[in-house]
Design an enzyme around this catalytic site. Sequence first.
Site, short mmCIF file in Angstrom:
data_model
loop_
_atom_site.label_atom_id
_atom_site.label_comp_id
_atom_site.label_asym_id
_atom_site.label_seq_id
_atom_site.Cartn_x
_atom_site.Cartn_y
_atom_site.Cartn_z
N TYR A 1 12.64 4.20 -10.68
CA TYR A 1 11.50 3.79 -9.87
C TYR A 1 11.71 4.15 -8.40
O TYR A 1 12.68 3.73 -7.77
CB TYR A 1 11.22 2.28 -9.99
CG TYR A 1 10.70 1.86 -11.35
CD1 TYR A 1 10.19 2.79 -12.26
CD2 TYR A 1 10.72 0.53 -11.74
CE1 TYR A 1 9.73 2.41 -13.50
CE2 TYR A 1 10.24 0.14 -12.98
CZ TYR A 1 9.75 1.09 -13.86
OH TYR A 1 9.28 0.70 -15.09
N GLY B 1 -4.26 -1.71 -12.42
CA GLY B 1 -5.17 -2.24 -11.38
C GLY B 1 -6.64 -2.13 -11.79
O GLY B 1 -7.50 -2.81 -11.23
N LEU C 1 -2.50 -4.96 -16.20
CA LEU C 1 -3.79 -4.84 -15.50
C LEU C 1 -4.33 -3.41 -15.58
O LEU C 1 -5.23 -3.03 -14.83
CB LEU C 1 -3.63 -5.22 -14.02
CG LEU C 1 -3.21 -6.66 -13.73
CD1 LEU C 1 -2.94 -6.85 -12.23
CD2 LEU C 1 -4.28 -7.64 -14.20
N GLY C 2 -3.75 -2.61 -16.48
CA GLY C 2 -4.17 -1.20 -16.57
C GLY C 2 -3.95 -0.49 -15.25
O GLY C 2 -4.75 0.36 -14.85
N1 LIG Z 1 8.53 0.72 -19.54
C1 LIG Z 1 7.72 1.59 -18.98
O1 LIG Z 1 7.62 2.75 -19.41
C2 LIG Z 1 6.89 1.17 -17.79
C3 LIG Z 1 5.88 2.03 -17.34
C4 LIG Z 1 5.13 1.62 -16.23
C5 LIG Z 1 5.38 0.37 -15.64
N2 LIG Z 1 6.39 -0.42 -16.09
C6 LIG Z 1 6.67 -1.73 -15.46
O2 LIG Z 1 5.47 -2.49 -15.48
C7 LIG Z 1 5.15 -2.91 -14.15
C8 LIG Z 1 3.66 -3.01 -13.98
O3 LIG Z 1 3.05 -1.76 -14.27
P1 LIG Z 1 1.95 -1.09 -13.35
O4 LIG Z 1 2.25 -1.36 -11.92
O5 LIG Z 1 1.82 0.32 -13.79
O6 LIG Z 1 0.61 -1.79 -13.82
P2 LIG Z 1 -0.17 -3.17 -13.51
O7 LIG Z 1 0.76 -4.29 -13.38
O8 LIG Z 1 -1.21 -3.20 -14.55
O9 LIG Z 1 -0.88 -2.84 -12.13
C9 LIG Z 1 -0.27 -3.10 -10.91
C10 LIG Z 1 -1.15 -2.52 -9.82
O10 LIG Z 1 -2.43 -3.12 -9.86
C11 LIG Z 1 -2.88 -3.40 -8.56
N3 LIG Z 1 -2.97 -4.88 -8.45
C12 LIG Z 1 -2.07 -5.80 -8.88
N4 LIG Z 1 -2.52 -7.04 -8.67
C13 LIG Z 1 -3.74 -6.91 -8.10
C14 LIG Z 1 -4.69 -7.84 -7.66
N5 LIG Z 1 -4.50 -9.15 -7.80
N6 LIG Z 1 -5.84 -7.37 -7.09
C15 LIG Z 1 -6.06 -6.04 -6.97
N7 LIG Z 1 -5.18 -5.10 -7.37
C16 LIG Z 1 -4.02 -5.54 -7.93
C17 LIG Z 1 -1.88 -2.79 -7.61
O11 LIG Z 1 -2.34 -1.45 -7.42
P3 LIG Z 1 -2.38 -0.72 -6.00
O12 LIG Z 1 -0.96 -0.61 -5.58
O13 LIG Z 1 -3.04 0.59 -6.33
O14 LIG Z 1 -3.20 -1.62 -5.10
C18 LIG Z 1 -0.61 -2.79 -8.43
O15 LIG Z 1 0.29 -1.79 -8.04
C19 LIG Z 1 5.84 -1.88 -13.25
O16 LIG Z 1 6.05 -2.37 -11.96
C20 LIG Z 1 7.12 -1.65 -14.00
O17 LIG Z 1 8.05 -2.69 -13.71
C21 LIG Z 1 7.14 -0.03 -17.17
#
Ligand SMILES: NC(=O)c1ccc[n+]([C@@H]2O[C@H](COP(=O)([O-])OP(=O)(O)OC[C@H]3O[C@@H](n4cnc5c(N)ncnc54)[C@H](OP(=O)(O)O)[C@@H]3O)[C@@H](O)[C@H]2O)c1
Length: 340
Positions: free
Chosen positions: A57, A215, A212-213
């Site tokens: 990351y 965001g 959250l897909g």
């Molecule tokens: N194992 C794997 O292959 C894998 C792959 C991907 C992720 N992950 C893990 O999963 C975690 C989460 O994944 P993700 O960040 O891709 O997806 P997520 O949790 O679905 O989305 C997070 C994003 O949504 C937005 N967001 C979050 N809370 C919000 C709110 N209350 N209001 C408005 N926007 C909001 C932000 O985007 P903006 O920054 O654009 O504002 C944030 O970066 C990662 O941090 C990582 O630890 C694992």
Amino acid sequence: MKYKLLGRSGLKVSELCLGTMGFGTEAGWGADKETSFAIMDTFANAGGNFIDTANIYKLGTSEKIIGEYISKQDRDYFVLATKYSLKDNLTNPNASGNNRKNMMRSVEESLKRLKTDFIDLLYLHIWDDLTPIDEVLRGIDDLIREGKVNYAAISDTPAWVVAKGNTLAELMGWSQFVALQVEYSLLSRTPERELIPMAKHFGMTVTPWAPLGGGVLTGKYQRGEHGRIKPESVRLNERSTNITKEVIAIADELGISPGNVALKWTTEQGFSSIPVVGATKVSQLQDNLKTIDVKLTKEHLQKLDEVSAIPLGFPGDFFKEEGVKTNTFGGFYDRVEKRF
Ligand SMILES: NC(=O)c1ccc[n+]([C@@H]2O[C@H](COP(=O)([O-])OP(=O)(O)OC[C@H]3O[C@@H](n4cnc5c(N)ncnc54)[C@H](OP(=O)(O)O)[C@@H]3O)[C@@H](O)[C@H]2O)c1
């Protein structure tokens, strides 16, 4: 904040896990160090203890930020999960992959960046379709015996591989995988076909990533706000727009944020689930933390289920056919207790 047991272990983890893929500003998005510290403060003050990162990351910056933060805190309070498998450099064919050599190298590098002498939960990050699964489990088991890792987990791997691994580990007396990290949200339900039933069978906790897909399910893109998801993303299409509209309608009815509805849905699906949710601003995390007090009714869950439904395909849909149920249960289908 409530605490759940992680898989079949005795480890207590907060009901929300903090995803830190956005700690660091590389690639033109994410939280700088100061904001990341404030996010971790907010999470810990709310009772959160479960933090998810990976060697890759932000090219190691996420682990470095967490390391700097945690070295000034009570290390033992936090349940720190990191991952190995993905490349740290492009000069060495064994600086990536699931093989034991890369595992040992990667863990040593993670320990340095995280400024700690143990990792609580080590995930295999993405299956390379090369390494025997017994090589992986034996390697993590050795790290556990050395005291460098406490628990084993796995992410982004076919169900049959995980099932074979956990069965072998049980027979060999090795530590089993206690958690399964997969992309799971209202936008991404295909893990319901094989991965989630497998996790239930082995008593693993599912840790949905991108709950959250990325965001999209917060409705921000429908409100015309900007974030890291670009208009051409596969996550922005007619299906995701319809799902997000239903999420927004339920959120408006309950007077909560759409993100709260989408996150809560991932924990109400009949299996042990701890969403790994990212935040690049303190205000986003503050909003996401409100999910723990949300209650969705059966009607809400049904509406969300219908708008996001996917075909299970074979054999899941075949098992649901009336003729198949009659033949398999001799007419007693509705009167027999179901295991899952
Ligand atoms: N194992 C794997 O292959 C894998 C792959 C991907 C992720 N992950 C893990 O999963 C975690 C989460 O994944 P993700 O960040 O891709 O997806 P997520 O949790 O679905 O989305 C997070 C994003 O949504 C937005 N967001 C979050 N809370 C919000 C709110 N209350 N209001 C408005 N926007 C909001 C932000 O985007 P903006 O920054 O654009 O504002 C944030 O970066 C990662 O941090 C990582 O630890 C694992």
